[in-house]
Design a protein around this motif. Structure first.
Motif, PDB file in Angstrom:
ATOM      1  N   GLY A 104     -14.100  74.803  -5.375  1.00 58.35           N
ATOM      2  CA  GLY A 104     -15.639  74.810  -5.277  1.00 58.35           C
ATOM      3  C   GLY A 104     -15.841  75.491  -4.096  1.00 58.35           C
ATOM      4  N   SER A 105     -15.135  75.298  -2.786  1.00 60.82           N
ATOM      5  CA  SER A 105     -15.206  76.093  -1.701  1.00 60.82           C
ATOM      6  C   SER A 105     -14.998  77.860  -1.950  1.00 60.82           C
ATOM      7  CB  SER A 105     -14.220  75.624  -0.699  1.00 60.82           C
ATOM      8  OG  SER A 105     -14.154  74.237  -0.246  1.00 60.82           O
ATOM      9  N   TYR A 106     -14.079  77.961  -3.042  1.00 57.91           N
ATOM     10  CA  TYR A 106     -13.962  79.371  -3.130  1.00 57.91           C
ATOM     11  C   TYR A 106     -15.122  80.066  -3.903  1.00 57.91           C
ATOM     12  CZ  TYR A 106      -8.670  80.025  -2.262  1.00 57.91           C
ATOM     13  OH  TYR A 106      -7.484  79.936  -1.644  1.00 57.91           O
ATOM     14  N   GLY A 121     -10.374  83.432   1.637  1.00 58.81           N
ATOM     15  CA  GLY A 121     -10.137  81.970   1.091  1.00 58.81           C
ATOM     16  C   GLY A 121      -8.762  81.788   1.454  1.00 58.81           C
ATOM     17  N   LEU A 122      -8.558  80.464   2.020  1.00 50.48           N
ATOM     18  CA  LEU A 122      -6.969  79.790   2.034  1.00 50.48           C
ATOM     19  C   LEU A 122      -7.184  78.652   1.213  1.00 50.48           C
ATOM     20  CD1 LEU A 122      -6.128  80.160   5.768  1.00 50.48           C
ATOM     21  CD2 LEU A 122      -5.788  81.706   4.145  1.00 50.48           C
ATOM     22  N   PRO A 123      -6.260  78.318   0.387  1.00 52.57           N
ATOM     23  CA  PRO A 123      -5.931  77.462  -0.587  1.00 52.57           C
ATOM     24  C   PRO A 123      -5.899  76.003  -0.097  1.00 52.57           C
ATOM     25  CG  PRO A 123      -3.923  78.411  -0.850  1.00 52.57           C
ATOM     26  CD  PRO A 123      -4.930  79.016   0.220  1.00 52.57           C
ATOM     27  N   GLY A 124      -7.076  75.333   0.269  1.00 53.88           N
ATOM     28  CA  GLY A 124      -6.806  73.842   0.885  1.00 53.88           C
ATOM     29  C   GLY A 124      -7.142  72.767  -0.094  1.00 53.88           C
ATOM     30  N   THR A 125      -6.337  72.544  -0.772  1.00 56.22           N
ATOM     31  CA  THR A 125      -6.397  71.153  -1.616  1.00 56.22           C
ATOM     32  C   THR A 125      -5.298  70.513  -1.959  1.00 56.22           C
ATOM     33  OG1 THR A 125      -7.335  70.283  -3.849  1.00 56.22           O
ATOM     34  CG2 THR A 125      -6.736  72.556  -3.608  1.00 56.22           C
ATOM     35  N   PHE A 296     -11.562  87.010  -5.204  1.00 54.08           N
ATOM     36  CA  PHE A 296     -12.088  85.886  -5.915  1.00 54.08           C
ATOM     37  C   PHE A 296     -12.128  85.812  -7.309  1.00 54.08           C
ATOM     38  CE2 PHE A 296     -13.203  85.456  -1.446  1.00 54.08           C
ATOM     39  CZ  PHE A 296     -12.669  84.305  -1.132  1.00 54.08           C
ATOM     40  N   ASN A 297     -12.832  86.850  -8.008  1.00 57.59           N
ATOM     41  CA  ASN A 297     -12.815  87.457  -9.473  1.00 57.59           C
ATOM     42  C   ASN A 297     -11.527  87.113 -10.136  1.00 57.59           C
ATOM     43  OD1 ASN A 297     -15.583  87.765  -9.157  1.00 57.59           O
ATOM     44  ND2 ASN A 297     -15.526  89.973  -9.221  1.00 57.59           N
ATOM     45  N   GLU A 298     -10.531  87.760  -9.378  1.00 68.09           N
ATOM     46  CA  GLU A 298      -9.216  87.678 -10.159  1.00 68.09           C
ATOM     47  C   GLU A 298      -8.814  86.280 -10.301  1.00 68.09           C
ATOM     48  OE1 GLU A 298      -5.530  90.440  -9.319  1.00 68.09           O
ATOM     49  OE2 GLU A 298      -7.260  90.796  -7.559  1.00 68.09           O
ATOM     50  N   ILE A 299      -9.044  85.253  -9.117  1.00 66.16           N
ATOM     51  CA  ILE A 299      -8.618  83.992  -9.157  1.00 66.16           C
ATOM     52  C   ILE A 299      -9.418  83.155 -10.176  1.00 66.16           C
ATOM     53  CG2 ILE A 299      -8.639  81.785  -7.873  1.00 66.16           C
ATOM     54  CD1 ILE A 299      -7.568  83.787  -5.660  1.00 66.16           C
ATOM     55  N   PHE A 300     -10.744  83.508 -10.404  1.00 68.05           N
ATOM     56  CA  PHE A 300     -11.543  82.534 -11.286  1.00 68.05           C
ATOM     57  C   PHE A 300     -11.031  83.169 -12.744  1.00 68.05           C
ATOM     58  CE2 PHE A 300     -14.282  82.161  -7.566  1.00 68.05           C
ATOM     59  CZ  PHE A 300     -14.162  80.729  -7.368  1.00 68.05           C
ATOM     60  N   ALA A 301     -10.766  84.223 -12.799  1.00 70.77           N
ATOM     61  CA  ALA A 301     -10.439  84.829 -14.307  1.00 70.77           C
ATOM     62  C   ALA A 301      -8.926  84.371 -14.678  1.00 70.77           C
ATOM     63  CB  ALA A 301     -10.466  86.191 -14.290  1.00 70.77           C
ATOM     64  N   ALA A 302      -8.174  84.024 -13.666  1.00 73.60           N
ATOM     65  CA  ALA A 302      -6.701  83.724 -14.070  1.00 73.60           C
ATOM     66  C   ALA A 302      -6.539  82.255 -14.723  1.00 73.60           C
ATOM     67  CB  ALA A 302      -6.015  83.765 -12.812  1.00 73.60           C
TER      68      ALA A 302
END
Ligand code: F6P
Length: 318
Positions: A104-106, A121-125, A296-302
């Motif tokens: 959600g933060s991303y 973005g740093l992956p904090g979860t 961010f686009n690449e991450i959401f698409a992956a």
């Protein structure tokens, strides 16, 4: 002096403090002015900034939680909320924003980036559910917390010849259940990525006790069901004394593991390296022990799939 603002958003995770410290100290060493935003995107909209010097981030490396505090903000999902935040960023002449948080933060970070703010973005979860990174911040610590908890439950379950059904967090990702399951040698895992066969699990539990086992452990990931219901169904099917335990927020606490401290130190340090290379609008992660970055686009698409190899290992080791 160029300015960087750092914020933590969404559910906290162990290692967020260490990530803030790494960004701040590396930024200061490279001539940046560093600011913290309190309470995530809510703080951005409320203009709630604090100056961060080296002293402000001392004594936090080994503390769980986030000293900047965190929030989940519905208002920031609206264009009005985002514009209000951008107004404050511009009036303070902030050049870069580092968002430490989960999926959600991303989305929020991407919205800022799309509106012209240079964002990282740093992956904090704890959930390990972000695509294109092998680990997220806090996941390793959470695995250790869950593994310890399972050890405690095993002691008492064994004395009373019971089955423990343990509910782990993770939203729609089963990684906490899967990897804690491997680390603890549990009897079954129920995860969202794979359809569960409760009849088979019940049959195996019964057979185990008939062979002389004194206890059994089943982990259910919260995205696949809840411990109370699963324990009830399994008890009906196998007739064993089956007890549910919901680990809940205990999983998000505790001092970050050495892995999470080193991982977050590398991530935070790398943000400044990317700024020096004029690369922005990306989220960082770790792949094959290298710090990597993707838009961010690449991450959401992956998208994100179960780790087939680990699932296979779990099944072969039961
Ligand atoms: O995303 C982290 C997480 O701990 C999930 O595993 C869990 O579903 C959720 O946050 C709980 O959120 P909250 O603390 O807001 O109830």
């Amino acid at each position: 002096m160029p300015k960087i603002a750092v914020l933590t958003s969404g559910g906290d995770s162990q290692g967020m403090n260490s990530a803030i410290r790494a960004v701040v100290r590396t930024g200061l060493a490279n001539g940046f002015e560093m600011l913290g935003v309190r309470r995530g995107f809510k703080g951005l909209m409320d203009n709630d900034f604090i100056e961060l010097g080296s002293k402000e981030v001392s004594d936090i490396l080994y503390r769980g939680g986030t000293f900047l505090q965190s929030a989940r903000s519905e208002a920031f999902k609206t264009p009005e909320g985002q514009d209000q935040a951008i107004k404050h960023l511009q009036s303070r002449a902030i050049d870069y924003v580092v968002v430490i948080g989960g999926d959600g933060s991303y989305r929020g970070a991407q919205a800022l980036q799309n509106k012209g703010i240079k964002t990282f973005g740093l992956p904090g979860t704890i959930d390990n559910d972000i695509p294109l990174t092998d680990y997220t911040i806090g996941f390793d610590t959470t695995l250790n917390v869950v593994t310890d908890a399972i050890g405690n439950l095993r002691d008492t379950m064994s004395s009373h010849e019971r089955v423990s059904v343990i509910e782990a967090m993770g939203r729609s990702c089963g990684d906490i259940a899967l990897q804690a399951g491997i680390a603890s040698g549990v009897d079954a895992i129920i995860i969202p990525e794979v359809e569960a066969d409760l009849d088979k699990i019940a049959k195996d539990l019964k057979a185990g006790f008939e062979r002389g086992k004194s206890h059994s452990i089943v982990i259910v990931a919260e995205g696949a069901g809840n411990a109370v219901d699963v324990a009830k169904v399994l008890k009906e099917k196998c007739g064993l004394d089956t007890r549910p335990t919901v680990l809940g927020h205990i999983q998000r606490g505790g001092t970050p593991s050495a892995f999470d401290r080193v991982f977050t130190s590398r991530l935070g340090h790398h943000v400044i390296e990317l700024i020096k290379q004029e690369i922005t609008g990306v989220a960082l992660g770790i792949e094959n022990n290298q710090i990597t970055y993707h838009s961010f686009n690449e991450i959401f698409a992956a998208g994100r799939n179960i780790n087939e190899q680990l699932y296979h290992i779990f099944n072969d080791l039961i």
